[in-house]
Design a protein around this motif. Structure first.
Motif: not given
Length: 676
Positions: A236-252
């Protein structure tokens, strides 16, 4: 496969969504997901459950799903292609949608092209993390098999698209988050690709603006608490939240609207339901799982409660955490988790330990803070940790990446992983490609070829070096610690040793060791450098540093032999044992050694230099076995056993009938996995 049924689908030969008099018609939708390690698709479940909140969709749209592991060989691709085409033909879909990621998009494109060639009337829809940035117009211009792309988070957009396909409203141009090929003078006149691969005149690429995102995640009906039939023993994949407080240049992850969390009561109920189904694997896919430390501790406490009282058996668990955010309380929860469940992997994305690269990727790095955070982890937790490093980052050349590797080595984690930078569609590095002179593949995996800091030739060398770092550290880590502890290697760093190995072996010999298969938790990227490394150690390195003591050489040879056998089991597993008379079957290999290798290895975990002279001479019996996880993941395990147990296992291997032995002894050997 999970199916959601509604009413009779419309006829597959119809092109329009409604009758000429405007009456509503039914729609049959097939959704396809190819995951890396999961049996189910959380993304598809969320899309379907949210779409069915609309009464019109619930009444007039029937959904079917096909979810499988991404095929990883040419033969598997061929089988899967025909399997899905037969599924599409059998169900007569009006719409086929694909969940697209960097690891599956090549095969998805091939499958979508086949669907369009066979059934041009089917509307093909793409969504998922791959459908962002430069790749979206490229889908239409190069692939010419996709009618509509849903860009970014999809629940609201997809629901509105289905309404449009059923009743014609809202108009396509008024649904934010879509991209499609439309008439130049009318954004609502969709061009459906016909399988010929032709781009018609009078039509052009069109976007409808940013997608509307779900503010309250609890508005998405739970896929785990609804009528879905969860697989027992599934992944199973599981998400407890969406989004990220950081803005790393290599990531979305940080590109969406901040961080949104599912209510804690819902998380507890959903995880309890999943654990009740005895999962083989769970991966938390939150952007930064431990962003809120107390919440992360509460979530992991749910797992600990179930493991502690035996309600769930140990299962493969992957957690990706930000190391600097772990406090003492969370470290204690994590320590208990890895003690209760030896199949836990905790992954830390350090990426680079150099300042220029850290600044350019907007991911601050302070060595003293990182070391202090690492020190908060217990030795047990450290021995379950994986540190990720990326080569090809703007700001890093060859010397800088070696610095990163040496810093990671100094922490003595369980594993080190090295990845070449991919320019993800929609990421900041995509927008900065010209500024950093980044040349990268426009086709997936979008890997970087060169940058202002790395030439093409240097990148090729670093790929060989990165393969060697990960494989040798994982499977010959103790030998390497012993080699670096020799007097003649006093000034040698870990990166120096690997550099010498790569230069001695050459790129062709290192890269030619690729294992023809897929073992995600076995050999890193499924390569096997054991034979090369043994030859390098004894033919090149030891003579050069004047290490010639016969006892020392004998101990090193025995240590390498042990590590090589463990690595082979990780790739190939154990040879099948014949079963006869219903008796117990051997599930282990035996190794007899003059040295107490298991105790030596355990005693020196967490160190970067080891004195091989400390390897104690003692006749030792070792049983090597393997614990199987999801999708043939193999985790090699060794036990130091008594001579009596070794003799018993030997007789079980050599005789057709089990020897006389107590039921209690047999049960104990079954419990630890040495008998089946």
């Amino acid at each position: 496969m999970v199916q959601y049924l509604s009413i009779t689908p419309r006829r597959a030969c119809d092109d329009a969504p409604a009758d000429e008099d405007g009456e509503t018609r039914s729609l049959r939708v097939g959704l396809v997901a190819y995951n890396w390690e999961a049996d189910t698709s959380l993304a598809l479940w969320n899309l379907i459950n949210y779409a069915r909140r609309d009464d019109l969709v619930a009444e007039h749209v029937r959904f079917d799903q096909h979810c499988a592991a991404t095929p990883k060989t040419a033969a598997a691709e061929k089988d899967e292609l025909f399997r899905v085409l037969d599924w599409v033909h059998e169900h007569g879909f009006d719409v086929v949608g694909f969940s697209c990621y960097i690891w599956n998009i090549k095969f998805v494109n091939r499958l979508a092209q086949a669907i369009k060639e066979l059934w041009p009337h089917i509307t093909v829809v793409y969504g998922g993390q791959q459908i962002r940035g430069f790749y979206v117009p490229q889908v239409f211009e190069r692939e010419r098999c996709v009618d509509i792309c849903v860009v970014n988070e999809a629940e609201i957009t997809f629901q509105r698209l289905l309404r449009h396909l059923v009743v014609g409203s809202p108009a396509l141009s008024r649904i934010p988050g879509l991209a499609y090929w439309a008439a130049v003078d009318d954004a609502d006149t969709l061009y459906r690709f016909d399988g010929t691969g032709v781009l018609p005149s009078g039509f052009a690429y069109h976007e409808t603006g940013n997608a509307e995102l779900v503010d309250n995640l609890d508005a998405i009906p739970s896929p785990y608490l609804a009528d879905a039939r969860l697989p027992v023993g599934g992944a199973f994949l599981y998400e407890a939240s969406r989004g990220c407080p950081y803005s790393c240049s290599f990531c979305i992850w940080g590109e969406s609207k901040g961080v949104r969390e599912y209510p804690m009561d819902r998380v507890r109920e959903e995880l309890t339901t999943i654990l009740r189904h005895q999962p083989s694997h769970i991966m938390f896919c939150d952007g930064t799982f431990n962003m809120r430390k107390a919440r992360a501790a509460e979530i992991l406490g749910i797992l600990n409660d179930h493991l502690r009282d035996g309600r769930v058996r140990p299962f493969s668990l992957l957690l990706e955490l930000k190391l600097e955010l772990i406090d003492d309380a969370l470290a204690a929860i994590l320590d208990e988790l890895v003690r209760l469940n030896p199949l836990v992997t905790v992954e830390f994305g350090m990426q680079s330990a150099t300042q220029e690269a850290a600044e350019l990727m907007r991911r601050p790095f302070k060595e003293d803070k990182y070391r202090a955070a690492w020190a908060r982890l217990t030795p047990k937790l450290q021995s379950s940790a994986v540190i990720d490093c990326i080569y090809g980052l703007p700001g890093d050349g060859v010397a800088q990446f070696k610095t990163t590797v040496d810093f990671a080595y100094s922490l003595a984690p369980h594993r080190m992983q090295c990845f070449r930078l991919s320019i993800l569609p929609g990421s900041e590095f995509e927008r900065q490609a010209d500024a950093h002179d980044i040349k990268f593949a426009r086709e997936p995996d979008h890997m970087v070829h060169q940058t202002a800091w790395l030439s093409l030739r240097e990148m090729a060398w670093l790929e060989t070096f990165g393969f060697a770092v990960a494989d040798l550290y994982h499977f010959h880590g103790t030998t390497i610690r012993c080699l670096l502890g020799l007097p003649g290697a006093a000034v040698m760093r870990f990166s120096d040793l690997v550099t010498e190995f790569v230069d001695w072996a050459g790129r062709d010999r290192v890269m030619a060791t690729s294992y023809n298969g897929h073992a995600p938790d076995g050999r890193w990227r499924a390569i096997n450098l054991s034979t090369l490394f043994e030859n390098f150690t004894f033919d090149e390195l030891l003579p050069r540093i004047s290490a010639s003591d016969p006892e020392l050489l004998d101990k090193l040879a025995e240590l390498i032999r042990y590590e090589t056998r463990m690595g082979r089991i990780a790739i190939e597993g154990l040879p099948p044992a014949p079963r006869s008379n219903g008796g117990p079957v051997l599930h282990a290999e035996l190794m007899r050694s003059r040295y107490d290798l298991p105790s030596f290895i355990i005693a020196n975990r967490g160190r970067t230099e080891v004195d091989i002279a400390d390897l104690r001479t003692a006749d030792t019996h070792i049983a090597l076995t393997v614990k199987a996880g999801h999708q043939d993941v193999r985790v090699p395990v060794s036990y130091r056993i008594s001579e009596r147990t070794a003799d018993l296992l030997d007789r079980l291997r050599g005789q057709p009938a089990a020897p006389a032995v107590s039921r209690r002894a047999i049960d104990r050997l079954v419990d630890v996995g040495l008998l089946a």
